[in-house]
Design a protein around this motif. Structure first.
Motif, mmCIF file in Angstrom:
data_model
loop_
_atom_site.group_PDB
_atom_site.id
_atom_site.type_symbol
_atom_site.label_atom_id
_atom_site.label_comp_id
_atom_site.label_asym_id
_atom_site.label_seq_id
_atom_site.Cartn_x
_atom_site.Cartn_y
_atom_site.Cartn_z
ATOM 1 N N LEU A 197 0.846 -1.195 0.000
ATOM 2 C CA LEU A 197 0.000 0.000 0.000
ATOM 3 C C LEU A 197 0.886 1.251 0.000
ATOM 4 N N ASP A 198 0.256 2.382 -0.293
ATOM 5 C CA ASP A 198 0.996 3.645 -0.305
ATOM 6 C C ASP A 198 1.069 4.244 1.098
ATOM 7 N N HIS A 199 2.028 5.113 1.285
ATOM 8 C CA HIS A 199 2.039 5.921 2.502
ATOM 9 C C HIS A 199 0.875 6.912 2.435
ATOM 10 N N LYS A 200 0.144 7.018 3.534
ATOM 11 C CA LYS A 200 -0.987 7.954 3.571
ATOM 12 C C LYS A 200 -0.736 9.016 4.635
ATOM 13 N N HIS A 201 -1.209 10.200 4.356
ATOM 14 C CA HIS A 201 -1.046 11.285 5.320
ATOM 15 C C HIS A 201 -1.799 10.954 6.602
ATOM 16 N N ALA A 202 -1.091 10.949 7.733
ATOM 17 C CA ALA A 202 -1.732 10.577 8.995
ATOM 18 C C ALA A 202 -2.006 11.800 9.863
ATOM 19 N N GLY A 203 -1.175 12.839 9.720
ATOM 20 C CA GLY A 203 -1.359 14.024 10.559
ATOM 21 C C GLY A 203 -0.040 14.753 10.690
ATOM 22 N N SER A 204 0.045 15.600 11.698
ATOM 23 C CA SER A 204 1.276 16.362 11.866
ATOM 24 C C SER A 204 1.690 16.358 13.329
ATOM 25 N N LEU A 205 2.904 16.772 13.589
ATOM 26 C CA LEU A 205 3.390 16.881 14.964
ATOM 27 C C LEU A 205 4.592 17.821 15.006
ATOM 28 N N HIS A 206 5.000 18.164 16.221
ATOM 29 C CA HIS A 206 6.167 19.022 16.405
ATOM 30 C C HIS A 206 7.378 18.176 16.787
#
Lengths: 95, 256
Positions: free
Chosen positions: A19-28
């Motif tokens: 499967l492809d990498h999918k955008h999960a979110g962001s962080l600092h």
């Protein structure tokens, strides 16, 4: 070091092989290594992934939503661009 | 009723439970959200390890008293007193600042890492299996805490100073991990336990390597606190148990 001094990173997670990498979110995080460790702790706690990519958010360049009509609408009435006029044999699945 | 194997299993469980509980004190108070979650994850890993060891200890206790279902993982965790707890003094020390928490975790994870590598070969199959399963978690704890020790030690003037304080505060509690209690010796002789004396040089080498990168001095003084493994604890354990055991003491058998 207070959090607001750490840059923002976007996290992409691949849930399983193939499967492809999918955008999960962001962080600092302070750097890429810390970002990967944070991503592991924040976004893969429930067996969500087997591979992590992180990209500093400032390197993501996005299309402008205001240009959406000129960018995407013209494709709307061009069905001949879709490969929908072929008869698929029964054995071929998941096309 | 307490064989060396029971005591040894309780010792392994108590170490994990008490440090897990200490780490859980950070939940909701971590320095940043991502670290709050990371330290809480580690707390959960440790409490999971503690449960595995407690369940096995309860089995052994019930077998030795011939009273099935009398002891459970909950009774051994919640209904023993401080002098029955066999955890090392290191894990019951207060969290202090983030530097002290990190260093405590680093000392302990490095110890657990080398311990579980060898415990996988235990003649006791249950202990070997728990070690095998836990080693994956511990490998990450060690990586995570090493990374932070380096980051803070080799960081700003303030973070370096805080790490140096933490090194001074905790060093005297590190030695106990490598001095075997009677039950450890008895079990090691039967091939069930790890001879902790053998872990010391690996552990010290790891600490030196990380401290070197972190620009932290390795303390030279050699006098070490001990007693925790035999139930002689610092003043901190009583407070931990008071908070942790309150519900079961006040409302025996309560579930939720």
């Amino acid at each position: 070091m207070p959090q607001h001094e750490w840059p923002l990173w976007e996290v992409f997670i691949r849930s399983k092989n193939g499967l492809d990498h999918k955008h999960a979110g962001s962080l600092h995080a302070a750097d890429a290594q810390m970002a990967i460790e944070h991503a592991r702790d924040v976004y893969t706690r429930r067996m969500e992934g087997i591979s992590i990519w992180v990209v500093e958010s400032k390197y993501i360049h996005a299309s402008n939503p205001e240009e959406a009509s000129s960018l995407y609408d013209p494709a709307n009435d061009k069905p001949y661009r879709h490969p929908t006029f072929y008869d698929l044999p029964e054995e071929v699945k998941n096309m | 009723m307490t064989s060396p194997l029971i005591n040894y299993t309780l010792h392994l469980a108590d170490n994990a439970l008490i440090l897990g509980h200490r780490n859980s004190e950070w939940t909701g108070h971590g320095p940043v959200l991502e670290q709050d979650i990371a330290i809480s994850n580690i707390a959960l890993d440790l409490i999971g390890q503690a449960r595995n060891f407690y369940q096995y200890a309860a089995q052994l206790i019930n077998r030795s008293t011939n009273q099935p279902n009398t002891a459970t993982e909950d009774t051994v965790a919640y209904l023993r007193d401080a002098h029955d707890f066999k955890n090392c003094l290191l894990v019951e020390q207060t969290n202090g600042d983030w530097a002290k928490t990190i260093l405590k975790q680093f000392y302990f994870s490095a110890y657990q890492f080398y311990l579980f590598q060898r415990l996988r070969d235990s003649k006791d199959e249950t202990l070997a299996a728990i070690a095998e399963k836990s080693l994956k978690e511990v490998t990450y704890h060690l990586r995570w805490s090493s990374e932070w020790a380096i980051r803070l030690g080799d960081g700003t003037e303030e973070s370096h100073a805080r790490m140096t304080n933490a090194v001074d505060d905790l060093w005297m509690f590190a030695g106990e991990m490598f001095v075997a209690a009677d039950y450890e010796i008895a079990c090691a002789n039967k091939g069930e336990a790890v001879d902790v004396v053998l872990l010391k040089s690996d552990w010290l080498q790891k600490v030196k390597a990380i401290f070197n990168e972190a620009t932290l001095p390795v303390p030279q003084h050699s006098w070490m606190q001990s007693g925790g493994k035999e139930g002689r604890h610092t003043e901190h354990l009583g407070y931990i148990l008071a908070e942790m055991q309150f519900m079961q003491r006040a409302y025996p058998g309560s579930t939720w």
